[in-house]
Design a protein around this motif. Sequence first.
Motif, short mmCIF file in Angstrom:
data_model
loop_
_atom_site.label_atom_id
_atom_site.label_comp_id
_atom_site.label_asym_id
_atom_site.label_seq_id
_atom_site.Cartn_x
_atom_site.Cartn_y
_atom_site.Cartn_z
N UNK A 13 42.00 24.44 45.26
CA UNK A 13 42.52 25.24 46.37
C UNK A 13 42.71 26.70 45.97
N UNK A 14 42.76 26.97 44.65
CA UNK A 14 43.04 28.36 44.27
C UNK A 14 41.82 29.24 44.52
N UNK A 15 42.09 30.47 44.85
CA UNK A 15 41.00 31.41 45.14
C UNK A 15 40.12 30.93 46.28
N UNK A 74 39.62 40.60 40.22
CA UNK A 74 40.87 39.82 40.36
C UNK A 74 41.12 39.03 39.07
N UNK A 75 40.05 38.44 38.54
CA UNK A 75 40.20 37.67 37.30
C UNK A 75 40.63 38.56 36.13
N UNK A 76 40.05 39.72 36.08
CA UNK A 76 40.40 40.62 34.98
C UNK A 76 41.88 40.97 35.02
N UNK A 77 42.36 41.21 36.20
CA UNK A 77 43.78 41.56 36.31
C UNK A 77 44.68 40.40 35.90
N UNK A 78 44.15 39.17 36.04
CA UNK A 78 44.93 37.99 35.66
C UNK A 78 44.67 37.60 34.21
N UNK A 125 37.93 29.50 40.70
CA UNK A 125 38.89 29.25 39.62
C UNK A 125 39.52 30.56 39.16
N UNK A 126 40.76 30.46 38.72
CA UNK A 126 41.47 31.60 38.10
C UNK A 126 41.56 32.81 39.01
N UNK A 127 41.72 32.55 40.26
CA UNK A 127 41.82 33.67 41.20
C UNK A 127 43.03 33.48 42.10
N UNK A 128 43.74 34.56 42.30
CA UNK A 128 44.88 34.58 43.20
C UNK A 128 44.35 34.85 44.61
#
Lengths: 484, 484
Positions: A340-342, A371-375, A298-301
């Motif tokens: 599907x994300x991350x 990655x999450x922190x950056x988002x 979750x919450x990952x590009x």
Amino acid sequence: MPYFDAASAAPLHPVAREALLASLDEGWADPARLYREGRRGRLLLDAAREAAAEAVGCRPDELVFTPSGTQAVHTGVAGALAGRRRTGRRLLHSAVEHSSVLHAAEAHAAAGGTVAELAVDRTGRVAAGDVAAALTPDTALVALQSANHEVGTEQPVEEAAELCQEAGVPLLVDAAQSLAWGPVPGAWSLLAASAHKWGGPPGVGLLAVRKGTRFAPQGPRDERESGRSAGFENIPAVVAAAAALRALRSGPGTDTEAARLRELVERIRTRLPELVPDVEVVGDPVHRLPHLVTFSCLYVDGETLLHELDRAGFSVSSGSSCTSSTLTPSHVLRAMGVLSEGNVRVSLPYGTAEADVERFLEVLPGVVRSVRERLGVVGAEAPVAAPGSAPREASAAVAEEPAGAAAEEPEGVVVDALGRRCPIPVIELAKTIGQVPVGGTVTVLSDDEAARQDIPAWCGMRDQEYVGERAAERGAAYVVRRRV
Amino acid sequence: MPYFDAASAAPLHPVAREALLASLDEGWADPARLYREGRRGRLLLDAAREAAAEAVGCRPDELVFTPSGTQAVHTGVAGALAGRRRTGRRLLHSAVEHSSVLHAAEAHAAAGGTVAELAVDRTGRVAAGDVAAALTPDTALVALQSANHEVGTEQPVEEAAELCQEAGVPLLVDAAQSLAWGPVPGAWSLLAASAHKWGGPPGVGLLAVRKGTRFAPQGPRDERESGRSAGFENIPAVVAAAAALRALRSGPGTDTEAARLRELVERIRTRLPELVPDVEVVGDPVHRLPHLVTFSCLYVDGETLLHELDRAGFSVSSGSSCTSSTLTPSHVLRAMGVLSEGNVRVSLPYGTAEADVERFLEVLPGVVRSVRERLGVVGAEAPVAAPGSAPREASAAVAEEPAGAAAEEPEGVVVDALGRRCPIPVIELAKTIGQVPVGGTVTVLSDDEAARQDIPAWCGMRDQEYVGERAAERGAAYVVRRRV
């Protein structure tokens, strides 16, 4: 530097390399010619066909070599459908087949045929009973993979083959992912595979068509390979491919290695949810390929995640839309209804070192966190507002529902995530859900295809209620009701 | 052991071998992936495309790699025809194109398209003016090879391309035989070729589609190679193919070698008629490939000839029907109207030793003589009755013309060669012609496809009059009038 993408392509098996080198000098001439160089090529080709047929579990005269697994599938589907045109023009395939099957199906539909899809459960598995139920009298062909290329789930091909046989309908098995680990059992009619998945060189696929299967090759005719694969035979590559397959089959090494990799994958499946918050491991935990595991975060590009893993030395692939050029998430994950994300697929090549898997488990949590922190997402907590860094800042507007839409969702707020790509719409939803009372709704406006899949998946993971989707001026409006 | 069949397949160029080995380790991963192994593969593929495009004379983005020259032709023809479907559905090609073009044309006709053939002269050459004359408004595509694969005759592709361009019709050039020797000049629209003809490995073809050419790929779609060639890229082979082509182009060696082989071929062309009686050297003596020469020998069984040459250490090929599984003579020789029996194609690989060519010229006369002796033919003289050896004995019955046919050919004799294969019908004709008076006729009954071609060709070589062909109960009746 661990390469964990064997499901895309396996490094060349040492036996294949050796066979390739030897046959470059012996197998370059035209095997249709009667002179010594041609006869030598013919002998090599015949021996390779025998070895491959034995490994597949068919007769040598039932097997042809093609230039790729993709072409084996295209040729197999088209030839089997044409061979049964008088019976009907309906192709039935699972929703999670490889794109080569889907593209062959598209071509069939474009030419006036009909296509029906078999749904899968949340693990990606087709129920054999569904195959039987879907076998209409006009069904010309069923296509079912032996195991899924993205999530590793094995399909009930043996049962499906039996049901198809009873109904007199041929079954084509795409065995690209599983053939390295063993033959496909059962009474299948056609089988396709790809050598570079089992440690053979690129440039070789195989297509087996069992005797008694009606088959009418399509496209311009060509005398090579029993008229089923056009173009000059690639003997050195075919010899190498067969040698690798024989090497995998002949020793006890393959079973041992399968058991070892199965344990390593089990380790990833078990420990990942402990190590990384908000991760969903997907695919069947039992009926699966030994070497493959897939999970979504979750919450990952996805693109950033792959990039960071690559920087850390790990080569993996992803079914996230944000790493694909088509901007749509994997059709496999979509059919399964999972996040599907991350998304990350780990597929371990033969001989993967245990230490590399351990190191992956060490590295991954930190990579996901960064990655999450950056988002603008912190740890496992509900996402917080993005930090000041402008390029990463979430720009979605959060506003009271405009008066015009009040009749539909009176107490809701609207998140405008138009123009923002995965995983931003889900992150914005997560940020906003706390702002409405329990029972209230958040409506996410999004034109990102991934949102259609990931918003319901998020609701499932977060125990929130997914109300549904409405048409919108641009993209769609996804409505979520706060439950907790 | 001299291998003289470079037109079928050339041995692997040392540079190709080296490049293949290097890229087996570097280029096995999926070039569509973003991790380091994928990026490395992509770099190799891009570099190979640039090198190949430079050698072809097109832009890198106009060129895709295919699994074979055959598939390049099939894809090119189908895509170009589909791209111009609205203009018309007529495909125009020369009568001497490679079978891959003819098969693509058959598929087009089977799908409702129309196909027209351009005739060639006795040397196998198309007249550029004929191309212009045949360009109807509904012509969607013209296919013309750069040089013929069986007789080496070069086609006027540059003039044809100009004429096609003026008419707004794309020209597809099958450059399989000539690309090793240099780029195809002129404003062609599409070009196909095959790496194993220039010393690249098998498994690689190339298709160039110049910008501005309408092109709609057919068959199931696939994202690889700009959607023009389905299946996982064969990077090691592609790199090797491009390396060989670049090696041929970059040094001065190719021109020197072409000149050297041209002289060796000239030697064969000049000396063969002096050394072997009743031989016809075919193909254009000037506008020809440097390394290829084809000839036919009267009263010779092609299969036995090839077998004897193989025993003597020479690997050559043949367009005779008696060496083909289809029992029909080469369509190229047929279109040229030349003799097909006892046909031999010699195509010298790069680096062929002069001594091997000399030795071929030493060995061939004895081989031809021995084959003729076994068939009951002595030297250059008119054939005599077969010797006692039963299996080789000519069994054709020679009889007075039956009364029923008297009205048509009153003073003739009939040779019944039904069930006898090439070269027996011609040998029987030669044996019988002396039995009728000058002005009288011999009628040969034959169900061998080669007779239709070889009886008129024999008449031309022997200065006898070919009257024509009549339908017969079985096969056909070929009528020859004795002139000398």
